[in-house]
Design a protein around this motif. Structure first.
Motif, PDB file in Angstrom:
ATOM      1  N   ASN A  10      44.078  40.151  53.234  1.00  0.00           N
ATOM      2  CA  ASN A  10      43.827  40.444  51.821  1.00  0.00           C
ATOM      3  C   ASN A  10      43.313  39.213  51.076  1.00  0.00           C
ATOM      4  O   ASN A  10      42.415  39.321  50.227  1.00  0.00           O
ATOM      5  N   VAL A  14      39.766  38.829  49.109  1.00  0.00           N
ATOM      6  CA  VAL A  14      39.625  38.389  47.707  1.00  0.00           C
ATOM      7  C   VAL A  14      38.637  37.226  47.610  1.00  0.00           C
ATOM      8  O   VAL A  14      37.781  37.191  46.722  1.00  0.00           O
ATOM      9  N   ARG A  17      35.235  38.564  47.803  1.00  0.00           N
ATOM     10  CA  ARG A  17      34.842  39.187  46.535  1.00  0.00           C
ATOM     11  C   ARG A  17      34.418  38.138  45.514  1.00  0.00           C
ATOM     12  O   ARG A  17      33.414  38.304  44.806  1.00  0.00           O
ATOM     13  N   SER A 206      42.904  41.304  39.662  1.00  0.00           N
ATOM     14  CA  SER A 206      42.506  42.044  40.865  1.00  0.00           C
ATOM     15  C   SER A 206      41.475  43.126  40.560  1.00  0.00           C
ATOM     16  O   SER A 206      40.529  43.329  41.327  1.00  0.00           O
ATOM     17  N   SER A 207      41.651  43.832  39.453  1.00  0.00           N
ATOM     18  CA  SER A 207      40.815  44.995  39.170  1.00  0.00           C
ATOM     19  C   SER A 207      39.465  44.656  38.564  1.00  0.00           C
ATOM     20  O   SER A 207      38.545  45.487  38.585  1.00  0.00           O
ATOM     21  N   GLU A 210      35.272  40.535  39.181  1.00  0.00           N
ATOM     22  CA  GLU A 210      33.812  40.421  39.185  1.00  0.00           C
ATOM     23  C   GLU A 210      33.253  40.318  37.772  1.00  0.00           C
ATOM     24  O   GLU A 210      32.310  39.545  37.513  1.00  0.00           O
ATOM     25  N   VAL A 222      45.079  36.701  40.721  1.00  0.00           N
ATOM     26  CA  VAL A 222      45.080  37.875  41.590  1.00  0.00           C
ATOM     27  C   VAL A 222      46.465  38.069  42.205  1.00  0.00           C
ATOM     28  O   VAL A 222      47.019  37.140  42.795  1.00  0.00           O
ATOM     29  N   SER A 224      48.036  41.943  43.054  1.00  0.00           N
ATOM     30  CA  SER A 224      48.117  43.158  43.859  1.00  0.00           C
ATOM     31  C   SER A 224      47.065  43.203  44.958  1.00  0.00           C
ATOM     32  O   SER A 224      47.311  43.782  46.030  1.00  0.00           O
ATOM     33  N   ALA A 225      45.905  42.607  44.750  1.00  0.00           N
ATOM     34  CA  ALA A 225      44.861  42.636  45.782  1.00  0.00           C
ATOM     35  C   ALA A 225      45.264  41.844  47.026  1.00  0.00           C
ATOM     36  O   ALA A 225      44.733  42.080  48.108  1.00  0.00           O
ATOM     37  N   VAL A 226      46.215  40.943  46.878  1.00  0.00           N
ATOM     38  CA  VAL A 226      46.704  40.169  48.024  1.00  0.00           C
ATOM     39  C   VAL A 226      48.044  40.684  48.524  1.00  0.00           C
ATOM     40  O   VAL A 226      48.258  40.857  49.723  1.00  0.00           O
TER      41      VAL A 226
END
Length: 231
Positions: A10, A14, A17, A206-207, A210, A222, A224-226
């Protein structure tokens, strides 16, 4: 997949991304740091991320900083405080962090200054600005940010490194971008009016990382993305 492999994969995703967002914005990937928001995440899982190369950890609660300190203190990571800081928690938070990202009043800056004078120490700070205007979020009103920056910068125990905001909670990307663009504009005006160099813009999660990178973020927070959805 083991917990270790999951966290490592994860974290790599990230970073990919962030790198892609930087390329799309014409920026260098190394210009944007990833800070892991670790609210409710057990210390052993945070340690996995640090062993995988994470170097910035952000906690929202002073109690969690204390609970996780024994396991994290010896690891090669820098801990920041990213939650709302009550003045009666100042003494505790300064034991654990190198940066407080949520300074949202001159009164809080004064309390930090007085305590650091007693400790003969210093701390880096970010000024939190509520660029979304949502009542549920902490932070200075955008119109008050420049005056607060001037005031806080006078305190010799506090090193003002930049600004922080939490983006607008919305499904409309342009509205979210606008809340991030507002923070960048405040940074630019502060540089022009006060001469302060503010290299850190902590914005994006996380959401929506970008969108934040496109608007100039230098640090995304970040969680939840991890680590997966918060318990």
């Amino acid at each position: 997949m083991s917990v270790e492999t999951n966290v490592e994969a994860n974290l790599a995703a990230v970073r990919a991304r962030v790198a892609e967002a930087c390329r799309a914005a014409g920026r260098a990937p190394e210009d944007v740091q990833v800070l892991l928001a670790t609210k409710t995440v057990p210390a052993d899982r945070i340690a996995v991320a640090v062993r995988a190369g994470a170097r910035l950890i952000g906690e929202n609660r002073v109690q969690e900083l204390a609970e996780k300190d024994a396991e994290l203190a010896g690891l090669p990571c820098e801990r920041h405080f990213i939650g709302h800081l009550q003045t009666n928690k100042v003494n505790q938070v300064l034991r654990y962090v190198s940066c407080i990202q949520s300074v949202d009043s001159v009164d809080l800056a004064d309390r930090l200054q007085r305590r650091l004078e007693r400790l003969d120490g210093t701390v880096e700070v970010l000024i939190q600005v509520n660029t979304s205007g949502e009542a549920s979020k902490f932070g200075l009103a955008p119109g008050d940010a420049l005056d607060a920056l001037r005031d806080v910068a006078k305190r010799d125990r506090l090193t003002v490194r930049g600004l922080m905001t939490i983006g607008l909670l919305s499904t409309e990307p342009e509205q979210v971008r606008s809340s991030y663009r507002a923070l960048r504009d405040i940074r630019d005006r502060a540089r022009d009016v006060t001469g302060l160099e503010l290299p850190v813009l902590s914005m994006g999660m996380s959401s929506d990382l970008e969108l934040a990178v496109a608007e100039g973020s230098t640090m995304v927070r970040v969680g939840s993305a991890v680590f997966g959805a918060r318990r």
